[in-house]
Design a protein around this motif. Structure first.
Motif, PDB file in Angstrom:
ATOM      1  N   MET A  42     -36.683  11.991 -14.575  1.00 16.35           N
ATOM      2  CA  MET A  42     -36.565  12.427 -15.955  1.00 16.35           C
ATOM      3  C   MET A  42     -35.102  12.307 -16.392  1.00 16.35           C
ATOM      4  N   LYS A  43     -34.879  11.744 -17.552  1.00 17.82           N
ATOM      5  CA  LYS A  43     -33.546  11.623 -18.122  1.00 17.82           C
ATOM      6  C   LYS A  43     -33.020  13.000 -18.507  1.00 17.82           C
ATOM      7  N   THR A  44     -31.747  13.266 -18.192  1.00 23.67           N
ATOM      8  CA  THR A  44     -31.187  14.564 -18.540  1.00 23.67           C
ATOM      9  C   THR A  44     -30.169  14.478 -19.669  1.00 23.67           C
ATOM     10  N   GLU A  45     -29.565  13.324 -19.872  1.00 25.14           N
ATOM     11  CA  GLU A  45     -28.549  13.180 -20.902  1.00 25.14           C
ATOM     12  C   GLU A  45     -29.103  12.427 -22.106  1.00 25.14           C
ATOM     13  N   PHE A  46     -28.667  12.814 -23.275  1.00 27.18           N
ATOM     14  CA  PHE A  46     -29.031  12.103 -24.489  1.00 27.18           C
ATOM     15  C   PHE A  46     -28.127  10.885 -24.622  1.00 27.18           C
ATOM     16  N   ASP A  47     -28.697   9.753 -25.009  1.00 29.31           N
ATOM     17  CA  ASP A  47     -27.843   8.617 -25.335  1.00 29.31           C
ATOM     18  C   ASP A  47     -27.398   8.779 -26.790  1.00 29.31           C
ATOM     19  N   ALA A  48     -26.539   7.897 -27.248  1.00 29.75           N
ATOM     20  CA  ALA A  48     -25.974   8.017 -28.598  1.00 29.75           C
ATOM     21  C   ALA A  48     -27.059   8.001 -29.673  1.00 29.75           C
ATOM     22  N   GLY A  49     -28.070   7.153 -29.512  1.00 27.43           N
ATOM     23  CA  GLY A  49     -29.151   7.082 -30.497  1.00 27.43           C
ATOM     24  C   GLY A  49     -29.950   8.372 -30.562  1.00 27.43           C
ATOM     25  N   GLU A  50     -30.251   8.948 -29.406  1.00 24.24           N
ATOM     26  CA  GLU A  50     -30.988  10.207 -29.377  1.00 24.24           C
ATOM     27  C   GLU A  50     -30.164  11.341 -29.980  1.00 24.24           C
ATOM     28  N   MET A  51     -28.860  11.360 -29.681  1.00 26.60           N
ATOM     29  CA  MET A  51     -28.015  12.409 -30.242  1.00 26.60           C
ATOM     30  C   MET A  51     -27.936  12.268 -31.760  1.00 26.60           C
ATOM     31  N   ASN A  52     -27.845  11.044 -32.245  1.00 29.32           N
ATOM     32  CA  ASN A  52     -27.840  10.839 -33.699  1.00 29.32           C
ATOM     33  C   ASN A  52     -29.143  11.324 -34.321  1.00 29.32           C
ATOM     34  N   ARG A  53     -30.266  11.062 -33.655  1.00 30.88           N
ATOM     35  CA  ARG A  53     -31.562  11.523 -34.161  1.00 30.88           C
ATOM     36  C   ARG A  53     -31.620  13.054 -34.167  1.00 30.88           C
ATOM     37  N   LEU A  54     -31.073  13.681 -33.120  1.00 34.46           N
ATOM     38  CA  LEU A  54     -31.034  15.139 -33.055  1.00 34.46           C
ATOM     39  C   LEU A  54     -30.149  15.698 -34.165  1.00 34.46           C
ATOM     40  N   ILE A  55     -28.990  15.106 -34.358  1.00 35.16           N
ATOM     41  CA  ILE A  55     -28.078  15.563 -35.404  1.00 35.16           C
ATOM     42  C   ILE A  55     -28.724  15.421 -36.783  1.00 35.16           C
ATOM     43  N   ARG A  56     -29.449  14.329 -37.015  1.00 32.15           N
ATOM     44  CA  ARG A  56     -30.138  14.162 -38.299  1.00 32.15           C
ATOM     45  C   ARG A  56     -31.208  15.241 -38.495  1.00 32.15           C
ATOM     46  N   ALA A  57     -31.919  15.602 -37.413  1.00 29.22           N
ATOM     47  CA  ALA A  57     -32.932  16.662 -37.508  1.00 29.22           C
ATOM     48  C   ALA A  57     -32.276  18.003 -37.822  1.00 29.22           C
ATOM     49  N   VAL A  58     -31.153  18.292 -37.178  1.00 32.84           N
ATOM     50  CA  VAL A  58     -30.424  19.526 -37.454  1.00 32.84           C
ATOM     51  C   VAL A  58     -29.948  19.519 -38.907  1.00 32.84           C
ATOM     52  N   ALA A  59     -29.427  18.394 -39.365  1.00 30.59           N
ATOM     53  CA  ALA A  59     -28.943  18.284 -40.743  1.00 30.59           C
ATOM     54  C   ALA A  59     -30.074  18.540 -41.737  1.00 30.59           C
ATOM     55  N   ARG A  60     -31.272  18.011 -41.463  1.00 30.64           N
ATOM     56  CA  ARG A  60     -32.417  18.261 -42.346  1.00 30.64           C
ATOM     57  C   ARG A  60     -32.765  19.745 -42.359  1.00 30.64           C
ATOM     58  N   GLY A  61     -32.754  20.369 -41.193  1.00 27.85           N
ATOM     59  CA  GLY A  61     -33.085  21.790 -41.104  1.00 27.85           C
ATOM     60  C   GLY A  61     -32.103  22.676 -41.850  1.00 27.85           C
ATOM     61  N   LEU A  62     -30.850  22.230 -41.934  1.00 30.86           N
ATOM     62  CA  LEU A  62     -29.816  23.023 -42.602  1.00 30.86           C
ATOM     63  C   LEU A  62     -29.436  22.485 -43.970  1.00 30.86           C
ATOM     64  N   ASP A  63     -30.027  21.370 -44.364  1.00 33.72           N
ATOM     65  CA  ASP A  63     -29.694  20.709 -45.622  1.00 33.72           C
ATOM     66  C   ASP A  63     -28.188  20.416 -45.688  1.00 33.72           C
ATOM     67  N   LEU A  64     -27.690  19.784 -44.612  1.00 33.02           N
ATOM     68  CA  LEU A  64     -26.287  19.392 -44.515  1.00 33.02           C
ATOM     69  C   LEU A  64     -26.177  17.889 -44.354  1.00 33.02           C
TER      70      LEU A  64
ATOM     71  N   THR B 166     -25.075  25.712 -29.347  1.00 33.76           N
ATOM     72  CA  THR B 166     -24.496  24.480 -29.890  1.00 33.76           C
ATOM     73  C   THR B 166     -25.565  23.406 -30.009  1.00 33.76           C
ATOM     74  N   VAL B 167     -25.222  22.343 -30.705  1.00 30.71           N
ATOM     75  CA  VAL B 167     -26.130  21.201 -30.810  1.00 30.71           C
ATOM     76  C   VAL B 167     -26.370  20.623 -29.421  1.00 30.71           C
ATOM     77  N   GLY B 168     -25.358  20.616 -28.579  1.00 30.90           N
ATOM     78  CA  GLY B 168     -25.521  20.154 -27.202  1.00 30.90           C
ATOM     79  C   GLY B 168     -26.517  21.007 -26.428  1.00 30.90           C
ATOM     80  N   ASP B 169     -26.485  22.331 -26.638  1.00 32.42           N
ATOM     81  CA  ASP B 169     -27.473  23.218 -26.014  1.00 32.42           C
ATOM     82  C   ASP B 169     -28.880  22.848 -26.474  1.00 32.42           C
ATOM     83  N   LEU B 170     -29.006  22.522 -27.752  1.00 30.06           N
ATOM     84  CA  LEU B 170     -30.307  22.141 -28.295  1.00 30.06           C
ATOM     85  C   LEU B 170     -30.810  20.859 -27.639  1.00 30.06           C
ATOM     86  N   ALA B 171     -29.909  19.928 -27.363  1.00 34.28           N
ATOM     87  CA  ALA B 171     -30.304  18.694 -26.671  1.00 34.28           C
ATOM     88  C   ALA B 171     -30.895  19.019 -25.305  1.00 34.28           C
ATOM     89  N   ALA B 172     -30.316  19.979 -24.609  1.00 32.44           N
ATOM     90  CA  ALA B 172     -30.848  20.392 -23.307  1.00 32.44           C
ATOM     91  C   ALA B 172     -32.241  20.986 -23.450  1.00 32.44           C
TER      92      ALA B 172
END
Length: 99
Positions: A1-23, A70-76
């Motif tokens: 199982m992969k444990t680290e997010f790659d750049a694309g996955e982190m960008n997707r996570l950040i976009r989801a967080v941004a939608r949730g916060l309207d940022l 943090t957003v990093g915690d959310l990735a975990a």
């Protein structure tokens, strides 16, 4: 199982967080702290988890929001609750009528 997010996955996570916060996603980094930096409260965290669950097909329990700092915690958490461990939920249908 992969444990680290790659750049694309982190960008997707950040976009989801941004939608949730309207940022703007450019305001969010993996090190961003939800309460201190993004001013997210418990309602905001529920919205974020809903967006992340939708984006990644996960089912992160709402009580986990209490330990996500943090957003990093959310990735975990995304890695801890993959779609394959998602519990089936009963489907409730409503026709909208009161008959």
């Amino acid at each position: 199982m992969k444990t680290e997010f790659d750049a694309g996955e982190m960008n997707r996570l950040i976009r989801a967080v941004a939608r949730g916060l309207d940022l703007d996603p450019t305001e969010i980094t993996p090190e961003s702290r939800f309460a201190e930096d993004l001013l997210a409260d418990s309602f905001d965290m529920a919205m974020i988890l809903a967006e992340v669950d939708e984006a990644f097909g996960t089912a992160i329990p709402s009580e986990e929001a209490e330990v996500i700092r943090t957003v990093g915690d959310l990735a975990a958490e995304v890695r801890a609750y993959p779609a394959s461990r998602r519990k089936a939920r009963p489907v409730r249908w409503s026709s909208g009528s009161t008959h």
